[in-house]
Structure formats: structure tokens, C-alpha cells
Design an enzyme around this catalytic site. Structure first.
Site, PDB file in Angstrom:
ATOM      1  N   MET A  64     -28.057  12.354   6.086  1.00 18.01           N
ATOM      2  CA  MET A  64     -27.941  12.200   7.533  1.00 18.01           C
ATOM      3  C   MET A  64     -26.831  13.101   8.054  1.00 18.01           C
ATOM      4  SD  MET A  64     -28.357   8.066   7.934  1.00 18.01           S
ATOM      5  CE  MET A  64     -27.420   7.631   6.452  1.00 18.01           C
ATOM      6  N   VAL A  65     -27.190  14.020   8.928  1.00 21.30           N
ATOM      7  CA  VAL A  65     -26.215  14.954   9.486  1.00 21.30           C
ATOM      8  C   VAL A  65     -25.076  14.172  10.136  1.00 21.30           C
ATOM      9  CG1 VAL A  65     -25.853  16.777  11.195  1.00 21.30           C
ATOM     10  CG2 VAL A  65     -27.946  16.740   9.829  1.00 21.30           C
ATOM     11  N   CYS A  90     -36.961  18.496   8.141  1.00 18.61           N
ATOM     12  CA  CYS A  90     -36.236  18.412   9.407  1.00 18.61           C
ATOM     13  C   CYS A  90     -37.091  18.974  10.540  1.00 18.61           C
ATOM     14  CB  CYS A  90     -34.911  19.169   9.323  1.00 18.61           C
ATOM     15  SG  CYS A  90     -33.970  19.118  10.878  1.00 18.61           S
ATOM     16  N   HIS A 143     -41.293  11.605   3.911  1.00 16.44           N
ATOM     17  CA  HIS A 143     -41.159  10.892   5.182  1.00 16.44           C
ATOM     18  C   HIS A 143     -42.556  10.807   5.787  1.00 16.44           C
ATOM     19  CE1 HIS A 143     -39.096   9.538   8.881  1.00 16.44           C
ATOM     20  NE2 HIS A 143     -40.150  10.099   9.466  1.00 16.44           N
ATOM     21  N   ASN A 180     -39.982   7.215   2.493  1.00 11.25           N
ATOM     22  CA  ASN A 180     -38.959   7.240   3.538  1.00 11.25           C
ATOM     23  C   ASN A 180     -39.596   7.007   4.894  1.00 11.25           C
ATOM     24  OD1 ASN A 180     -37.309   9.839   5.317  1.00 11.25           O
ATOM     25  ND2 ASN A 180     -36.399   7.871   4.891  1.00 11.25           N
ATOM     26  N   ALA A 211     -32.343   5.596   6.193  1.00  9.83           N
ATOM     27  CA  ALA A 211     -31.401   6.360   7.014  1.00  9.83           C
ATOM     28  C   ALA A 211     -30.790   5.448   8.078  1.00  9.83           C
ATOM     29  CB  ALA A 211     -32.096   7.561   7.650  1.00  9.83           C
ATOM     30  N   ARG A 212     -31.453   5.322   9.227  1.00  5.30           N
ATOM     31  CA  ARG A 212     -30.874   4.563  10.344  1.00  5.30           C
ATOM     32  C   ARG A 212     -30.618   3.101   9.997  1.00  5.30           C
ATOM     33  NH1 ARG A 212     -35.021   6.295  14.992  1.00  5.30           N
ATOM     34  NH2 ARG A 212     -36.410   6.092  13.195  1.00  5.30           N
TER      35      ARG A 212
END
Length: 321
Positions: free
Chosen positions: A34-35, A116, A186, A216, A240-241
Site C-alpha cells: 500500500m503506497v 496498479c 486482485h 486479493n 489492504a484497506r
């Protein structure tokens, strides 16, 4: 590149091999790249709460090899930060292999970002546009394999799916033939953002692969992670989130426990986490346990000392080591 790995022992020799973990038959719980967020301090936190494997944020390989400042800023690790995968955005096989050689002593492997969907990444030839260029993916994987001497160093890819799933399966088969260690899928197309995740597509990809596959997309609890694992037949799940909102998700907590917030404060202060990152993580973690009025007050705080005073006054959290 800042690192506390002062001993000659490499990361691969110190902790479990990710490939062995993914072949174990057990659910492997993974922190996504995660950026801005999945940096050392956050990785340290989620590892305390049953996360098995962590990724760095996506790092642009060209910047990484060109600039010492970029290396010091983008990649920080320490002795306990294992197993670790460094994710790179790249569109050039030589540049990627040079970056892989730099991080090899400090990580278990690299991952090529092929998923991305951001415009800047697509414009630079990074990220999700690579799912339409399997030849370049093949060349990058081969070059890393040729240049990195450690045979246990993994090379993986993280992808999105095509509208025509046969294209995705073909991409994955070509990647497997090239020597990719595993594939993270993803379950959305490049155009999809908040639409439901296509878990059935991930299942089909897994059924066509002999190497491990990680699922994902939109996993918000341990129960959901286990359900996706069973539905897709994959070898691990990446979050992630959901982890930003609750770093203790993999330990089975439905919302962030106060102990986790306390741990974050300790870790962030010890590692010198910049204030904006320190505060932003707390805003995510406290989203479900604060009222609207509390959010307004907490989100407006502008210093570490103000945050610490707030946590002490409202939650009795003592940050003293």
C-alpha cells in the site's frame, strides 16, 4: 537504504520461506503493498497480530536504483521484518534486476506490480498495463532470475483480471512457465474500482495453475478471509484497506482493539514514524470506535504530543515504554 540488518545472516535464512508457507496447505495471511502505508512500522504492527507475510509499498524501480535518497526514503527494514516481499513498479528488465540485487540481502523476494490502475502508472508503462504485455513480464522475470544468485529469492507478480478471463489464464500460464514463484490476483478489471470482486475468476485462475495463488480484494475480517480462501481454493489471502482499518484483523478482532492502538503508538515512536503517517494510521484504526464529534476533534490534531494527550485523556492509553 536504511536497514538494521547488521548481521550477515540473510532474511531468507532467518525466517520461514514464503514459498514453503504457501505450499503448506494452511491459510497464509498477507499484508498488501500500500503506497505510503505498508512501511516498516505498520508491517511491524500487523506481524504482532498474526500477519504471516508482508509487502512493502510499491517502489518505482528506476528511481530506486538512480537515487540513494529514494532508497533511504522508500525501503527501510530491520531484523524482525521477515518474511518480506519488496514490490517494484518497472517496465525494464535490466532496471528491475538491478533493483532486485540491491534488496536481495534484506528480503525474501520481489513482486512485479502488474495491477496498479492509476493513470500515472499506466502512462509510464507500469502496473496494470503489464497484463497486456506478457512478453515484457517474461523478460523481467528471466532477468531477475539470471542476475540474483540466491535460488530461494522469490519473484512473484500481482495482477488484475481481463474482461476476457482466458487472457488472464494465458498470462498466468506464461508467467508460470517463465519461473514466477506465485501470483496474486486482485479480482477486478483495470476499469473496476468498487464493484464486487470476481472471486470465481480467481478460483478459475487457481485451477489452471501449479504454482501458489493469493486472492486479493475487499476482505474485511478473518471470517471473510477464510471464506475467500475456501471459495477460491487459493493458498493465501491479501488484505489492504481492511488492515488499515483494523491491523488486528488476522488475529480475529472485529474492530481495532485498544491494545493494538497502544502497540502502534509504541512502534511508531520507536521507529521515528513521520507525524502525518502516524496520525493517518490512527485515523483509520479509530474509524469504527469514535463518534462523529470525536473524529472531528482527533482528525484536526496537528502534533504527536496532542495525539498522545488525546489518547491518554479519552482511552487511558499510556505510551510510556
Amino acid at each position: 537504504m536504511k536497514s538494521d540488518c547488521m548481521q550477515t545472516t540473510t532474511c531468507q535464512e532467518r525466517k520461514n520461506d514464503p514459498i514453503e508457507m504457501l505450499l503448506s496447505g494452511q491459510l497464509v495471511k498477507v499484508c498488501a503493498p500500500m503506497v505510503r502505508y505498508s512501511k516498516l512500522a505498520f508491517r511491524t504492527l500487523v506481524r504482532k497480530y498474526s500477519c504471516d507475510l508482508c509487502y512493502t509499498p510499491m517502489i518505482v524501480a528506476a528511481d530506486f536504483i538512480r537515487s540513494v535518497k529514494a532508497r533511504d526514503s522508500e525501503f527501510t527494514t530491520n531484523q524482525g521484518d521477515c518474511p518480506l516481499i519488496v514490490q517494484f513498479a518497472a517496465n525494464d528488465a535490466r532496471i528491475l534486476s538491478d533493483a532486485a540485487r540491491i534488496v536481495c540481502p534484506y528480503a525474501n523476494g520481489i513482486d512485479i506490480n502488474c495491477g496498479c490502475p492509476q493513470r500515472w502508472a499506466l502512462a509510464e508503462g507500469y502496473g496494470a498495463c503489464l497484463i497486456n504485455n506478457p512478453e515484457l513480464v517474461r523478460d523481467m522475470v528471466k532477468q531477475v532470475r539470471n542476475q540474483v544468485e540466491n535460488p530461494r529469492f522469490s519473484v512473484s507478480i500481482k495482477i488484475r483480471i481481463h474482461d476476457d478471463l482466458t487472457r488472464t489464464v494465458d498470462l498466468c500460464r506464461k508467467a508460470e512457465a517463465t519461473g514466477v514463484s506465485w501470483i496474486t490476483v486482485h479480482g477486478r478489471t483495470v476499469e473496476e474500482r468498487h464493484q464486487p470482486v470476481h472471486y470465481e475468476a480467481i478460483k478459475i485462475i487457481k485451477e489452471n495453475m501449479s504454482i501458489p495463488v493469493i486472492a486479493n480484494g475487499d476482505i474485511r475480517s478473518l471470517k471473510e478471509a477464510e471464506n475467500v480462501w475456501h471459495i477460491t481454493g487459493t493458498d493465501g489471502v491479501m488484505v489492504a484497506r481492511g488492515l488499515l482499518a483494523n491491523p488486528a484483523i488476522f488475529a480475529g478482532y472485529e474492530e481495532t482493539p485498544l491494545k493494538c492502538i497502544w502497540d502502534w503508538v509504541d512502534i511508531a515512536l520507536e521507529l521515528g514514524t513521520p507525524y502525518m503517517c502516524f496520525h493517518q494510521h490512527l485515523m483509520y484504526m479509530m474509524e469504527k470506535i469514535t463518534s462523529r464529534q470525536e473524529k472531528r476533534i482527533f482528525n484536526a490534531l496537528s502534533s504527536t504530543s496532542a495525539v498522545l494527550d488525546y489518547l491518554t485523556d479519552h482511552y487511558g492509553i499510556d505510551w510510556t515504554p
